[in-house]
Write a protein that holds these residues in place. Structure first.
Motif, PDB file in Angstrom:
ATOM      1  N   UNK A 116      -8.828  -4.881   1.467  1.00 37.03           N
ATOM      2  CA  UNK A 116      -8.241  -4.792   2.803  1.00 37.03           C
ATOM      3  C   UNK A 116      -6.831  -4.218   2.793  1.00 37.03           C
ATOM      4  N   UNK A 117      -6.227  -4.062   1.627  1.00 33.80           N
ATOM      5  CA  UNK A 117      -4.850  -3.572   1.532  1.00 33.80           C
ATOM      6  C   UNK A 117      -4.786  -2.094   1.927  1.00 33.80           C
ATOM      7  N   UNK A 118      -3.736  -1.708   2.639  1.00 33.58           N
ATOM      8  CA  UNK A 118      -3.578  -0.319   3.069  1.00 33.58           C
ATOM      9  C   UNK A 118      -3.502   0.636   1.887  1.00 33.58           C
ATOM     10  N   UNK A 119      -2.932   0.171   0.783  1.00 40.66           N
ATOM     11  CA  UNK A 119      -2.825   1.032  -0.391  1.00 40.66           C
ATOM     12  C   UNK A 119      -4.192   1.299  -0.995  1.00 40.66           C
ATOM     13  N   UNK A 120      -5.088   0.328  -0.900  1.00 39.38           N
ATOM     14  CA  UNK A 120      -6.462   0.531  -1.362  1.00 39.38           C
ATOM     15  C   UNK A 120      -7.178   1.503  -0.438  1.00 39.38           C
ATOM     16  N   UNK A 121      -6.947   1.373   0.858  1.00 35.95           N
ATOM     17  CA  UNK A 121      -7.569   2.271   1.828  1.00 35.95           C
ATOM     18  C   UNK A 121      -7.161   3.711   1.559  1.00 35.95           C
ATOM     19  N   UNK A 122      -5.886   3.934   1.249  1.00 31.50           N
ATOM     20  CA  UNK A 122      -5.408   5.282   0.939  1.00 31.50           C
ATOM     21  C   UNK A 122      -6.065   5.813  -0.326  1.00 31.50           C
ATOM     22  N   UNK A 206       0.375  12.777 -11.189  1.00 28.54           N
ATOM     23  CA  UNK A 206      -0.147  13.551 -10.073  1.00 28.54           C
ATOM     24  C   UNK A 206       0.599  13.284  -8.774  1.00 28.54           C
ATOM     25  N   UNK A 207       0.073  13.875  -7.683  1.00 25.33           N
ATOM     26  CA  UNK A 207       0.803  13.881  -6.414  1.00 25.33           C
ATOM     27  C   UNK A 207       0.342  12.824  -5.419  1.00 25.33           C
ATOM     28  N   UNK A 208      -0.781  12.134  -5.680  1.00 29.27           N
ATOM     29  CA  UNK A 208      -1.325  11.221  -4.681  1.00 29.27           C
ATOM     30  C   UNK A 208      -0.449   9.984  -4.502  1.00 29.27           C
ATOM     31  N   UNK A 209      -0.747   9.219  -3.452  1.00 29.24           N
ATOM     32  CA  UNK A 209       0.128   8.114  -3.038  1.00 29.24           C
ATOM     33  C   UNK A 209       0.313   7.040  -4.100  1.00 29.24           C
ATOM     34  N   UNK A 210      -0.698   6.803  -4.925  1.00 27.04           N
ATOM     35  CA  UNK A 210      -0.602   5.726  -5.907  1.00 27.04           C
ATOM     36  C   UNK A 210       0.000   6.173  -7.237  1.00 27.04           C
ATOM     37  N   UNK A 211       0.378   7.440  -7.375  1.00 31.41           N
ATOM     38  CA  UNK A 211       1.098   7.825  -8.582  1.00 31.41           C
ATOM     39  C   UNK A 211       2.463   7.140  -8.559  1.00 31.41           C
ATOM     40  N   UNK A 212       2.966   6.791  -9.722  1.00 32.24           N
ATOM     41  CA  UNK A 212       4.258   6.106  -9.793  1.00 32.24           C
ATOM     42  C   UNK A 212       5.356   6.969  -9.192  1.00 32.24           C
ATOM     43  N   UNK A 213       5.276   8.299  -9.388  1.00 32.17           N
ATOM     44  CA  UNK A 213       6.278   9.182  -8.798  1.00 32.17           C
ATOM     45  C   UNK A 213       6.305   9.027  -7.285  1.00 32.17           C
ATOM     46  N   UNK A 214       5.129   9.057  -6.658  1.00 31.02           N
ATOM     47  CA  UNK A 214       5.051   8.929  -5.205  1.00 31.02           C
ATOM     48  C   UNK A 214       5.543   7.564  -4.743  1.00 31.02           C
ATOM     49  N   UNK A 215       5.193   6.518  -5.487  1.00 30.27           N
ATOM     50  CA  UNK A 215       5.611   5.174  -5.103  1.00 30.27           C
ATOM     51  C   UNK A 215       7.124   5.005  -5.193  1.00 30.27           C
ATOM     52  N   UNK A 216       7.737   5.484  -6.280  1.00 28.14           N
ATOM     53  CA  UNK A 216       9.189   5.360  -6.420  1.00 28.14           C
ATOM     54  C   UNK A 216       9.910   6.219  -5.395  1.00 28.14           C
ATOM     55  N   UNK A 217       9.314   7.345  -5.031  1.00 24.35           N
ATOM     56  CA  UNK A 217       9.895   8.182  -3.983  1.00 24.35           C
ATOM     57  C   UNK A 217       9.880   7.446  -2.647  1.00 24.35           C
ATOM     58  N   UNK A 218       8.750   6.812  -2.311  1.00 25.83           N
ATOM     59  CA  UNK A 218       8.648   6.106  -1.035  1.00 25.83           C
ATOM     60  C   UNK A 218       9.582   4.909  -0.983  1.00 25.83           C
ATOM     61  N   UNK A 219       9.950   4.367  -2.152  1.00 22.09           N
ATOM     62  CA  UNK A 219      10.885   3.244  -2.211  1.00 22.09           C
ATOM     63  C   UNK A 219      12.338   3.704  -2.254  1.00 22.09           C
ATOM     64  N   UNK A 220      12.574   5.014  -2.299  1.00 20.29           N
ATOM     65  CA  UNK A 220      13.926   5.533  -2.347  1.00 20.29           C
ATOM     66  C   UNK A 220      14.570   5.463  -3.714  1.00 20.29           C
TER      67      UNK A 220
END
Length: 259
Positions: A116-122, A206-220
């Motif tokens: 049910x988590x949004x991150x799983x949905x993505x 990689x570039x998808x939302x669950x890559x660590x790069x994307x996650x750290x970017x979204x966290x600033x």
């Protein structure tokens, strides 16, 4: 890391403003959250197939923190580490490193990601997660990956603390941390089972939302950019950073979105 830091004698803020202006038109930093310093990861290993045959880095996860050796892979997105119990996972390595098994139940900051988590949905939308229609919302968000060499891994997603070194604009190194989602592997197959070059997991860039790069970017924490230099000598090693390299000046080219 000297190349990642502004030259002495030039105000760091001037260099940062110049770099922001240079990148803004290219879409690398525009429209996202405010970002901090450069995240530095150590690089070990080499391309010599008679020595190591792969490059890997170390990540610290959980509370209390444990260190895991993970192969650097630019062809996938997800960070995952072997978990306990794990079918087919090697227990020793010919790389003279100590293998570890991550145990979510032993970390005070760990939590399993439900369907049910949004991150799983993505992740479902990009094919990086598995949840069946018959699964309850609280069922674990699972995954199965097959790599180009035919090896594979499956498991489920967890959220926990990652620790890393951040190089700030004032040339100081700070110990930082962030809560990230990564894979907990309980099954491996193919070359991942071999002990001669066994590591604890794979670090996807990689570039998808669950890559660590994307996650750290979204966290600033850092820009959605990474750079690496892999030494080809027998000694191996190299440099791997998340974020902008200000000096020397680099030429950036965008990745093809569909590939």
């Amino acid at each position: 890391m000297e190349r990642a830091l502004p030259h002495r004698g030039v105000p760091a803020e001037h260099l940062r403003e110049r770099d922001r202006a240079r990148h803004k038109g290219r879409g690398l930093l525009g429209g996202g959250p405010a970002v901090a310093g450069v995240v530095d990861f150590p690089v070990e290993g080499s391309a010599n197939p008679y020595m190591v045959g792969l490059y890997f880095t170390r990540v610290k996860l959980g509370n209390p923190a444990k260190e895991y050796f993970v192969q650097i892979d630019t062809g996938s997105d997800i960070l995952w580490v072997a978990c306990s119990p794990c079918t087919g996972c090697p227990t020793s390595s010919g790389l003279n490193i100590q293998l570890e098994f991550f145990n979510p139940d032993s970390s005070s900051t760990s939590s399993r990601i439900p369907c049910s988590d949004d991150r799983c949905t993505a992740a479902l939308q990009t094919g990086e997660a598995l949840c069946q229609p018959s699964d309850s919302p609280s069922s674990p968000c699972g995954y199965t990956f097959t790599y180009g060499d035919g090896s594979g891994t499956s498991g489920y997603y967890v959220s926990d603390t990652m620790y890393f070194d951040t190089v700030m604009g004032n040339e100081q190194t700070a110990n930082s941390s962030a809560s990230v989602v990564f894979g907990c592997s309980n099954s491996q197959s193919g070359d991942l089972m071999k002990t001669d070059r066994a590591v604890d997991g794979i670090f996807g860039f990689g570039q998808h939302e669950l890559s660590v790069i994307s996650q750290l970017y979204s966290l600033g924490v850092s820009p959605k950019t990474f750079s690496h230099c892999l030494k080809g000598s027998d000694n191996g090693g190299g440099i791997l950073v998340l974020g902008e390299i200000v000096e020397p000046g680099l030429v950036f080219t965008p990745l093809v979105p569909s590939q």
